[in-house]
Scaffold this motif. Structure first.
Motif, PDB file in Angstrom:
ATOM      1  N   THR A  90       0.838  -1.198   0.000  1.00 50.09           N
ATOM      2  CA  THR A  90       0.000   0.000   0.000  1.00 50.09           C
ATOM      3  C   THR A  90       0.876   1.252   0.000  1.00 50.09           C
ATOM      4  OG1 THR A  90      -1.911   1.046   1.070  1.00 50.09           O
ATOM      5  CG2 THR A  90      -0.217   0.170   2.528  1.00 50.09           C
ATOM      6  N   ALA A  91       0.241   2.411   0.083  1.00 48.95           N
ATOM      7  CA  ALA A  91       0.960   3.688   0.195  1.00 48.95           C
ATOM      8  C   ALA A  91       0.094   4.619   1.026  1.00 48.95           C
ATOM      9  CB  ALA A  91       1.210   4.281  -1.187  1.00 48.95           C
ATOM     10  N   VAL A  92       0.632   5.054   2.163  1.00 54.70           N
ATOM     11  CA  VAL A  92      -0.129   5.993   3.005  1.00 54.70           C
ATOM     12  C   VAL A  92       0.726   7.206   3.316  1.00 54.70           C
ATOM     13  CG1 VAL A  92      -1.851   4.585   4.181  1.00 54.70           C
ATOM     14  CG2 VAL A  92       0.496   4.571   5.001  1.00 54.70           C
ATOM     15  N   ARG A  93       0.035   8.288   3.572  1.00 55.75           N
ATOM     16  CA  ARG A  93       0.727   9.537   3.894  1.00 55.75           C
ATOM     17  C   ARG A  93       1.441   9.433   5.229  1.00 55.75           C
ATOM     18  NH1 ARG A  93      -3.560  14.425   3.311  1.00 55.75           N
ATOM     19  NH2 ARG A  93      -4.716  13.354   1.693  1.00 55.75           N
ATOM     20  N   GLY A  94       2.710   9.850   5.256  1.00 58.75           N
ATOM     21  CA  GLY A  94       3.437   9.852   6.515  1.00 58.75           C
ATOM     22  C   GLY A  94       4.034  11.209   6.827  1.00 58.75           C
ATOM     23  N   LEU A  95       4.115  12.060   5.808  1.00 60.68           N
ATOM     24  CA  LEU A  95       4.735  13.375   5.996  1.00 60.68           C
ATOM     25  C   LEU A  95       3.979  14.172   7.049  1.00 60.68           C
ATOM     26  CD1 LEU A  95       7.037  15.132   4.735  1.00 60.68           C
ATOM     27  CD2 LEU A  95       5.264  16.198   3.347  1.00 60.68           C
ATOM     28  N   PRO A 102       8.111   6.067   4.485  1.00 58.12           N
ATOM     29  CA  PRO A 102       7.295   6.463   5.647  1.00 58.12           C
ATOM     30  C   PRO A 102       6.939   7.941   5.643  1.00 58.12           C
ATOM     31  CG  PRO A 102       9.586   6.329   6.286  1.00 58.12           C
ATOM     32  CD  PRO A 102       9.542   5.969   4.829  1.00 58.12           C
ATOM     33  N   THR A 103       7.444   8.699   4.664  1.00 53.96           N
ATOM     34  CA  THR A 103       7.181  10.152   4.668  1.00 53.96           C
ATOM     35  C   THR A 103       6.550  10.601   3.349  1.00 53.96           C
ATOM     36  OG1 THR A 103       9.456  10.525   3.960  1.00 53.96           O
ATOM     37  CG2 THR A 103       9.027  10.744   6.309  1.00 53.96           C
ATOM     38  N   LEU A 104       5.638   9.807   2.843  1.00 44.53           N
ATOM     39  CA  LEU A 104       4.968  10.192   1.596  1.00 44.53           C
ATOM     40  C   LEU A 104       4.074  11.405   1.848  1.00 44.53           C
ATOM     41  CD1 LEU A 104       3.849   6.677   0.280  1.00 44.53           C
ATOM     42  CD2 LEU A 104       5.780   8.041  -0.524  1.00 44.53           C
ATOM     43  N   SER A 105       4.012  12.275   0.847  1.00 49.78           N
ATOM     44  CA  SER A 105       3.147  13.452   0.977  1.00 49.78           C
ATOM     45  C   SER A 105       1.796  13.152   0.340  1.00 49.78           C
ATOM     46  CB  SER A 105       3.787  14.651   0.275  1.00 49.78           C
ATOM     47  OG  SER A 105       3.726  14.449  -1.122  1.00 49.78           O
ATOM     48  N   THR A 130      13.632  18.023   3.661  1.00 44.63           N
ATOM     49  CA  THR A 130      12.967  17.294   4.759  1.00 44.63           C
ATOM     50  C   THR A 130      11.949  18.142   5.531  1.00 44.63           C
ATOM     51  OG1 THR A 130      14.668  17.962   6.320  1.00 44.63           O
ATOM     52  CG2 THR A 130      15.016  15.865   5.182  1.00 44.63           C
ATOM     53  N   ALA A 131      11.964  19.449   5.326  1.00 46.18           N
ATOM     54  CA  ALA A 131      11.115  20.380   6.099  1.00 46.18           C
ATOM     55  C   ALA A 131      11.337  20.226   7.606  1.00 46.18           C
ATOM     56  CB  ALA A 131       9.651  20.206   5.740  1.00 46.18           C
ATOM     57  N   GLY A 132      12.510  19.746   7.966  1.00 44.03           N
ATOM     58  CA  GLY A 132      12.828  19.601   9.395  1.00 44.03           C
ATOM     59  C   GLY A 132      12.677  18.175   9.898  1.00 44.03           C
ATOM     60  N   GLY A 133      12.031  17.323   9.109  1.00 47.58           N
ATOM     61  CA  GLY A 133      11.777  15.941   9.550  1.00 47.58           C
ATOM     62  C   GLY A 133      12.900  15.001   9.191  1.00 47.58           C
ATOM     63  N   PRO A 134      12.751  13.714   9.386  1.00 48.71           N
ATOM     64  CA  PRO A 134      11.608  13.053  10.024  1.00 48.71           C
ATOM     65  C   PRO A 134      11.478  13.456  11.492  1.00 48.71           C
ATOM     66  CG  PRO A 134      13.230  11.457   9.178  1.00 48.71           C
ATOM     67  CD  PRO A 134      13.811  12.794   8.991  1.00 48.71           C
ATOM     68  N   GLY A 135      10.255  13.721  11.898  1.00 50.45           N
ATOM     69  CA  GLY A 135      10.045  14.264  13.251  1.00 50.45           C
ATOM     70  C   GLY A 135      10.734  15.613  13.330  1.00 50.45           C
ATOM     71  N   VAL A 136      11.737  15.700  14.194  1.00 42.64           N
ATOM     72  CA  VAL A 136      12.509  16.943  14.296  1.00 42.64           C
ATOM     73  C   VAL A 136      13.993  16.652  14.082  1.00 42.64           C
ATOM     74  CG1 VAL A 136      10.907  18.238  15.753  1.00 42.64           C
ATOM     75  CG2 VAL A 136      12.508  16.661  16.819  1.00 42.64           C
ATOM     76  N   ALA A 137      14.287  15.575  13.342  1.00 38.37           N
ATOM     77  CA  ALA A 137      15.679  15.124  13.183  1.00 38.37           C
ATOM     78  C   ALA A 137      16.550  16.103  12.417  1.00 38.37           C
ATOM     79  CB  ALA A 137      15.697  13.757  12.494  1.00 38.37           C
ATOM     80  N   THR A 138      15.954  16.947  11.554  1.00 35.50           N
ATOM     81  CA  THR A 138      16.771  17.927  10.814  1.00 35.50           C
ATOM     82  C   THR A 138      16.239  19.347  11.052  1.00 35.50           C
ATOM     83  OG1 THR A 138      15.393  17.672   8.850  1.00 35.50           O
ATOM     84  CG2 THR A 138      17.344  16.276   8.974  1.00 35.50           C
ATOM     85  N   GLU A 139      15.567  19.537  12.160  1.00 32.81           N
ATOM     86  CA  GLU A 139      14.983  20.850  12.428  1.00 32.81           C
ATOM     87  C   GLU A 139      16.012  21.780  13.053  1.00 32.81           C
ATOM     88  OE1 GLU A 139      10.591  21.634  13.429  1.00 32.81           O
ATOM     89  OE2 GLU A 139      11.612  21.682  15.339  1.00 32.81           O
ATOM     90  N   THR A 140      16.542  22.672  12.236  1.00 35.64           N
ATOM     91  CA  THR A 140      17.528  23.644  12.729  1.00 35.64           C
ATOM     92  C   THR A 140      16.801  24.825  13.369  1.00 35.64           C
ATOM     93  OG1 THR A 140      17.535  24.502  10.497  1.00 35.64           O
ATOM     94  CG2 THR A 140      19.379  23.080  11.096  1.00 35.64           C
ATOM     95  N   LEU A 141      17.578  25.737  13.933  1.00 39.45           N
ATOM     96  CA  LEU A 141      16.968  26.875  14.619  1.00 39.45           C
ATOM     97  C   LEU A 141      16.099  27.727  13.704  1.00 39.45           C
ATOM     98  CD1 LEU A 141      19.504  28.579  17.046  1.00 39.45           C
ATOM     99  CD2 LEU A 141      17.153  27.948  17.485  1.00 39.45           C
ATOM    100  N   ASP A 142      16.624  28.019  12.505  1.00 35.70           N
ATOM    101  CA  ASP A 142      15.828  28.865  11.611  1.00 35.70           C
ATOM    102  C   ASP A 142      14.557  28.143  11.155  1.00 35.70           C
ATOM    103  OD1 ASP A 142      17.438  27.171  10.200  1.00 35.70           O
ATOM    104  OD2 ASP A 142      18.210  28.654   8.798  1.00 35.70           O
TER     105      ASP A 142
END
Lengths: 427, 291
Positions: A183-188, A240-243, B235-247
């Protein structure tokens, strides 16, 4: 010398005579700036804009931003009273916030009668309504439909899943990466991304965002079960981070066996230009969880900005544009051009053009889906903040699970609930 | 024109422009950081003193972003300089001559000429675990697919690798140009005294180019602390906050989702202070080392 001066003067006078009337008419002409996001149907209707501009003597400019930026840009424009845009693209996630802060003008006050507001599907109008006042004209809606690879199901003699347990079994059966993913689910992360898609699962497992006293409660045992199930789907996805669009792009590329996804994505799946499975797909209603089947409702619409329309003239012009953009004529244009699902009018869904454009199996699945539509996210001004934080926690869980690392669902949900309590407590 | 008149004519407009472009936004950010301005609330804005700053240091996500920012800077600056100036530049300087050298310089500048957002999109596709070319090649060796941007343990390093790719070649090209200007006599004198190649670089060549090289180093350092565009696309800062810099965190808090302008402003001020402190420490250290 005198001759040169005379020629120069003559040129200046002639130019002034030519330019000044133009400037005067330009000053009289109203410009409506629309803050929107790139979508296929917008590009389509942009071609027909000159007909509206000529008829109403109004200039219209579309300003495109990606979904998340569009939301933050409209919030910034409205809250700072910059008023750069007269029309905002709004959705179920921000109507409450905009209504509470008086950033939108009630749409019915300026929606021209000739465009027939009553023709809009009532449940869709209800989503853009807050405290009995409607703030937007709906232009598209979204609910979940099951898309499955008919050819693979027939080859293996697999029946279409009816429950979430059956769905997971089917996903596991077909999962054979990298050739084919179950399957494919949104994870982003994001309130409009993974959280939006996760929300019906929360309800289907018996969980809820707020308890009967309005206290955040999405760290209950039911919520943990919902996350556990969703993680199983994530483990059988290409990433795991599909948009929003990645998941269906993978399906259309023939790399995924089954998805439950937004009905309006069907326009893309059916298009041979962008889908290798356009003639191999079957459609059904969403699978049911312990509490039954639920489809999350998303409604997008157009609203008039308070900051951007300080005069009656601007308000009326913005109303006219919204009326034209969401008109019956334009909805049928979208159907004919292959974007027929991005509509909101009862007359369109009942039209012969719509029936001719879509397979009966899909129309039936959509009708069934509309019966189980529910607003699964919270319609409160604080939702974007609460949802975004939950989205981060879910993304952390998903990526750790996908990478085979250890994770703690209860701790992640407890953290998100504590954050939600803090946000709600401040207001 | 007297010296004083010359100063007034040329410097006053410069200072006025600098004030509006640099100091006014900075003072504004500081002013906002002392308030409780929230874009999503229509409540009146009021002064709250240092409340935002105090809250910052109890905010686990802020402390995480501080750690990520420092780690990001150390990795990207350190490796860009090491690969560019320490490995590539000596290699090309010693072995590439004539038109081959010019071609190398041209090729080295190409990654830096690519718009950062465009480069980030290109790498995002290349890193993809399902359709990316890197995982495709790795599959021939029975490796992967690897979630370069999806695995919390690799994401920061994967994004940093792209930044290092863009900058190390540019730093190499600039260092080669600096190396060209070193008088041959001092290198020959070192060789005659029996110095090995690495000793020539360590004790003779690098100390000579340190002053101009410092400018490159500091530009890279400041750029590393402002890699918002790159990280946002990848990454927009993700996964989670793994690449979330200050800015990145300031963006999410200020405009992205929460709308807390004052809180985000306090982060910007803290970031400015940290940048100044870091640059001062490194500057002094390098100057002492050079002396």
């Amino acid at each position: 010398m005198k001759k040169s001066l005379f020629v120069l003067l003559l040129i200046t006078i002639t130019m002034s005579l030519l330019i000044i009337p133009g400037l005067a008419s330009a000053q009289n002409k109203i410009t409506i700036n629309v803050l929107t996001q790139p979508r296929r149907e917008w590009e389509l209707l942009e071609q027909y804009l000159p007909e509206f501009e000529e008829k109403e003597n109004i200039d219209v400019v579309f300003h495109y931003f990606a979904e998340l930026e569009r939301r933050s840009k409209s919030r910034l424009d409205a809250s700072t009273k910059a008023g750069q845009y007269q029309v905002y693209y709004i959705d179920e996630a921000n109507v409450a916030e905009f209504a509470v802060n008086n950033w939108l003008i009630p749409i019915k006050d300026y929606y021209p009668e000739e465009y027939d507001f009553a023709d809009f599907s009532e449940p869709l109008v209800a989503v853009l309504t807050f405290n009995d006042i409607t703030y937007g004209a709906p232009m598209t809606f979204e609910g979940n439909v099951m898309f499955y690879r008919k050819d693979l199901f027939e080859r293996d003699g697999i029946a279409v899943p009816q429950t979430l347990d059956e769905y997971l079994e089917v996903v596991k059966h077909f999962h054979n990466p990298p050739e084919l993913y179950g399957t494919a689910v949104r994870g982003l992360r994001g309130s409009g991304m993974n959280v939006w898609r996760f929300s019906p699962y929360l309800k289907m497992f018996g969980g809820q965002y707020l308890d009967e006293n309005g206290v955040p409660a999405f760290n209950s045992p039911e919520a943990v079960k919902a996350v556990e199930y969703y993680i199983e789907l994530i483990k059988h996805s290409p990433s795991p981070t599909l948009s929003w669009s990645d998941a269906m792009d993978n399906f259309n590329a023939g790399k995924v066996a089954i998805v439950e996804y937004a009905n309006l994505k069907m326009d893309y799946t059916m298009d041979p230009k962008g889908s290798v499975v356009y003639d191999k797909v079957g459609y059904s209603k969403p699978a049911a969880g312990p509490m039954g089947a639920i489809s999350n409702t998303a409604v997008h619409g157009l609203g008039i900005s308070v900051a951007g329309c300080p005069t009656e003239e601007l308000k009326a012009a913005a109303g006219k544009f919204i009326g034209w953009f969401t008109s019956k004529e334009n909805e049928i244009r979208k159907v004919v051009a292959g974007s027929g699902l991005t509509n909101a009018r009862k007359s369109t869904f009942a039209s012969s053009e719509f029936a001719a454009a879509y397979p009966a199996e899909f129309v039936e699945a959509q009708v069934e889906m509309m019966k189980i539509q529910q607003m699964c996210i919270l319609q409160i001004p604080e939702w974007p903040e609460i949802g975004d934080y939950l989205g981060i926690k879910l993304e952390e869980l998903f990526t750790k699970a996908y990478a085979g690392q250890s994770y703690d669902i209860q701790a992640a949900l407890d953290d998100a609930v504590a954050y939600a309590k803090e946000v709600l407590g401040k207001k | 024109m007297t010296r004083k008149q010359f100063f007034l004519v040329f410097m006053i407009p410069t200072f006025i422009i600098l004030f509006f472009l640099a100091f006014y936004p900075l003072l504004n950010a500081f002013y906002y950081s002392l308030q409780n301005w929230d874009l999503r609330s229509s409540r009146p804005i009021r002064f709250v003193g240092l409340k935002n700053y105090i809250q910052l240091f109890t905010d686990a996500r802020f402390l995480n972003s501080l750690r990520i920012s420092l780690l990001w800077s150390v990795i990207t600056v350190g490796f860009s300089v090491f690969f560019g100036a320490g490995l590539l530049a000596p290699l090309i300087n010693d072995n590439a001559k004539g038109s081959f050298r010019t071609i190398c310089l041209f090729i080295f500048i190409i990654p830096a000429l690519l718009p950062r957002v465009g480069a980030a999109y290109m790498w995002r596709l290349m890193y993809s675990s399902s359709i990316g070319i890197i995982n495709y090649f790795l599959s021939f060796f029975g490796i992967g697919p690897i979630g370069f941007l999806e695995n919390p343990s690799y994401a920061l390093y994967s994004v940093a690798a792209i930044d290092i790719w863009q900058w190390s070649f540019l730093i190499a090209a600039l260092t080669i140009i600096l190396l060209q200007d070193i008088p041959k006599e001092i290198i020959e004198a070192g060789s005659l005294d029996g110095a090995k190649r690495w000793q020539l670089y360590r004790f003779i060549i690098f100390p000579v180019i340190v002053p101009p090289f410092l400018s490159i180093f500091f530009i890279k350092m400041m750029e590393s602390l402002r890699s918002f565009d790159f990280i946002f696309v990848l990454t927009a800062g993700g996964p989670g906050v793994a690449t979330e810099t200050l800015d990145m965190y300031a963006y999410w808090q200020g405009i992205g989702s929460a709308g807390r302008v004052s809180y985000a402003s306090s982060m910007s001020i803290v970031m400015l202070v940290i940048t100044i402190i870091l640059i001062t420490i490194v500057w002094r250290g390098l100057v002492r080392w050079h002396e």
